[in-house]
Design a protein around this motif. Structure first.
Motif, PDB file in Angstrom:
ATOM      1  N   PRO A  73      38.432  41.138  19.827  1.00  0.00           N
ATOM      2  CA  PRO A  73      37.766  39.885  19.964  1.00  0.00           C
ATOM      3  C   PRO A  73      38.570  38.986  20.702  1.00  0.00           C
ATOM      4  O   PRO A  73      37.900  37.943  21.284  1.00  0.00           O
ATOM      5  CB  PRO A  73      37.932  39.441  18.377  1.00  0.00           C
ATOM      6  N   HIS A  74      39.564  39.361  21.324  1.00  0.00           N
ATOM      7  CA  HIS A  74      40.389  38.412  22.038  1.00  0.00           C
ATOM      8  C   HIS A  74      40.092  38.827  23.807  1.00  0.00           C
ATOM      9  O   HIS A  74      40.567  38.151  24.589  1.00  0.00           O
ATOM     10  CB  HIS A  74      42.102  38.578  21.949  1.00  0.00           C
ATOM     11  N   ASN A  75      39.332  39.695  23.876  1.00  0.00           N
ATOM     12  CA  ASN A  75      38.946  40.300  25.321  1.00  0.00           C
ATOM     13  C   ASN A  75      37.775  39.274  25.599  1.00  0.00           C
ATOM     14  O   ASN A  75      36.647  39.839  25.344  1.00  0.00           O
ATOM     15  CB  ASN A  75      38.694  41.656  25.448  1.00  0.00           C
ATOM     16  N   LYS A  76      37.853  38.519  26.439  1.00  0.00           N
ATOM     17  CA  LYS A  76      36.672  37.722  26.701  1.00  0.00           C
ATOM     18  C   LYS A  76      35.628  38.198  27.728  1.00  0.00           C
ATOM     19  O   LYS A  76      34.616  38.025  27.752  1.00  0.00           O
ATOM     20  CB  LYS A  76      37.179  36.288  27.611  1.00  0.00           C
ATOM     21  N   GLU A  77      36.099  39.500  28.240  1.00  0.00           N
ATOM     22  CA  GLU A  77      35.108  39.996  29.275  1.00  0.00           C
ATOM     23  C   GLU A  77      34.314  41.267  28.351  1.00  0.00           C
ATOM     24  O   GLU A  77      33.417  41.597  28.921  1.00  0.00           O
ATOM     25  CB  GLU A  77      35.788  40.957  30.357  1.00  0.00           C
ATOM     26  N   GLU A  78      34.953  41.485  27.225  1.00  0.00           N
ATOM     27  CA  GLU A  78      34.116  42.427  26.438  1.00  0.00           C
ATOM     28  C   GLU A  78      32.710  41.854  25.959  1.00  0.00           C
ATOM     29  O   GLU A  78      32.714  40.816  25.431  1.00  0.00           O
ATOM     30  CB  GLU A  78      34.869  42.870  25.043  1.00  0.00           C
ATOM     31  N   GLY A  79      31.574  42.593  26.783  1.00  0.00           N
ATOM     32  CA  GLY A  79      30.142  42.192  26.574  1.00  0.00           C
ATOM     33  C   GLY A  79      30.066  41.101  27.454  1.00  0.00           C
ATOM     34  O   GLY A  79      28.586  40.525  27.390  1.00  0.00           O
ATOM     35  N   ALA A  80      30.705  40.628  28.348  1.00  0.00           N
ATOM     36  CA  ALA A  80      30.477  39.578  29.310  1.00  0.00           C
ATOM     37  C   ALA A  80      31.254  39.870  30.623  1.00  0.00           C
ATOM     38  O   ALA A  80      31.338  38.828  31.213  1.00  0.00           O
ATOM     39  CB  ALA A  80      30.869  38.224  28.377  1.00  0.00           C
ATOM     40  N   TRP A  81      31.256  40.960  31.236  1.00  0.00           N
ATOM     41  CA  TRP A  81      31.963  41.192  32.171  1.00  0.00           C
ATOM     42  C   TRP A  81      31.181  40.382  33.595  1.00  0.00           C
ATOM     43  O   TRP A  81      31.846  39.756  34.426  1.00  0.00           O
ATOM     44  CB  TRP A  81      32.220  42.667  32.432  1.00  0.00           C
ATOM     45  N   LEU A  82      29.825  40.667  33.519  1.00  0.00           N
ATOM     46  CA  LEU A  82      29.184  40.039  34.721  1.00  0.00           C
ATOM     47  C   LEU A  82      29.223  38.504  34.425  1.00  0.00           C
ATOM     48  O   LEU A  82      29.330  37.919  35.461  1.00  0.00           O
ATOM     49  CB  LEU A  82      27.878  40.844  34.694  1.00  0.00           C
ATOM     50  N   LEU A  83      28.878  38.189  33.279  1.00  0.00           N
ATOM     51  CA  LEU A  83      28.820  36.597  33.111  1.00  0.00           C
ATOM     52  C   LEU A  83      30.290  35.979  33.623  1.00  0.00           C
ATOM     53  O   LEU A  83      30.170  34.877  34.153  1.00  0.00           O
ATOM     54  CB  LEU A  83      28.668  36.517  31.649  1.00  0.00           C
ATOM     55  N   THR A  84      31.249  36.628  33.185  1.00  0.00           N
ATOM     56  CA  THR A  84      32.589  36.165  33.681  1.00  0.00           C
ATOM     57  C   THR A  84      32.833  36.199  35.041  1.00  0.00           C
ATOM     58  O   THR A  84      33.163  35.265  35.675  1.00  0.00           O
ATOM     59  CB  THR A  84      33.902  37.153  32.960  1.00  0.00           C
ATOM     60  N   LEU A  85      32.240  37.270  35.699  1.00  0.00           N
ATOM     61  CA  LEU A  85      32.506  37.524  37.161  1.00  0.00           C
ATOM     62  C   LEU A  85      31.579  36.536  37.802  1.00  0.00           C
ATOM     63  O   LEU A  85      32.120  35.623  38.763  1.00  0.00           O
ATOM     64  CB  LEU A  85      32.036  38.779  37.674  1.00  0.00           C
ATOM     65  N   ALA A  86      30.474  36.385  37.432  1.00  0.00           N
ATOM     66  CA  ALA A  86      29.516  35.371  38.029  1.00  0.00           C
ATOM     67  C   ALA A  86      30.019  33.902  37.962  1.00  0.00           C
ATOM     68  O   ALA A  86      29.853  33.091  38.743  1.00  0.00           O
ATOM     69  CB  ALA A  86      27.951  35.448  37.334  1.00  0.00           C
ATOM     70  N   THR A  87      30.580  33.630  36.627  1.00  0.00           N
ATOM     71  CA  THR A  87      30.911  32.125  36.581  1.00  0.00           C
ATOM     72  C   THR A  87      32.071  31.834  37.618  1.00  0.00           C
ATOM     73  O   THR A  87      32.309  30.896  37.902  1.00  0.00           O
ATOM     74  CB  THR A  87      31.344  32.068  35.045  1.00  0.00           C
TER      75      THR A  87
END
Length: 121
Positions: A73-87
């Motif tokens: 739950p502390h990994n902000k990229e888990e389930g959101a890798w592309l979202l994190t990259l695009a943002t």
């Protein structure tokens, strides 16, 4: 400010990036068997996202190595890798549905390009 990544984080980030590049240009390969693999790989990626709650198994493997658990739950990229990259790249606060819509549209178009290339050959 971008968060510094350790060696495992760097490896996983660039592995994700390599898979993304393969997804984008894989339809161009000139080998029949490679195109068949590509046409199976893209739907497999989409299906595993659906069954894995929009998380990539690469993120889960990183979590497993780091924490001993499939989910972190502390990994902000888990389930959101592309979202994190695009943002991070565009500085725009994208919503998850923006990325989902974009991702599945691109996967569909690339799969169609791969099928077209296979049939043309």
């Amino acid at each position: 400010v971008a968060e510094a990544r350790d060696l495992l984080g760097q490896f996983c980030f660039y592995l994700h990036f390599a898979v993304m590049i393969y997804i984008v240009i894989g339809w161009l390969v000139p080998w029949h068997a490679a195109l068949l693999f590509y046409l199976a790989f893209l739907p497999a990626v989409a299906v595993q996202w659906q069954f894995n709650k929009n998380s990539c198994v690469l993120n889960n493997l990183e979590s497993l190595i780091r924490t001993g658990s499939w989910r972190d739950p502390h990994n902000k990229e888990e389930g959101a890798w592309l979202l994190t990259l695009a943002t991070g790249v565009f500085g725009y606060p994208f919503k998850a549905w923006h990325i989902d819509l974009f991702t599945y549209a691109v996967l569909t178009a690339l799969w169609a390009a791969g099928l077209s290339h296979l049939l043309w050959w």
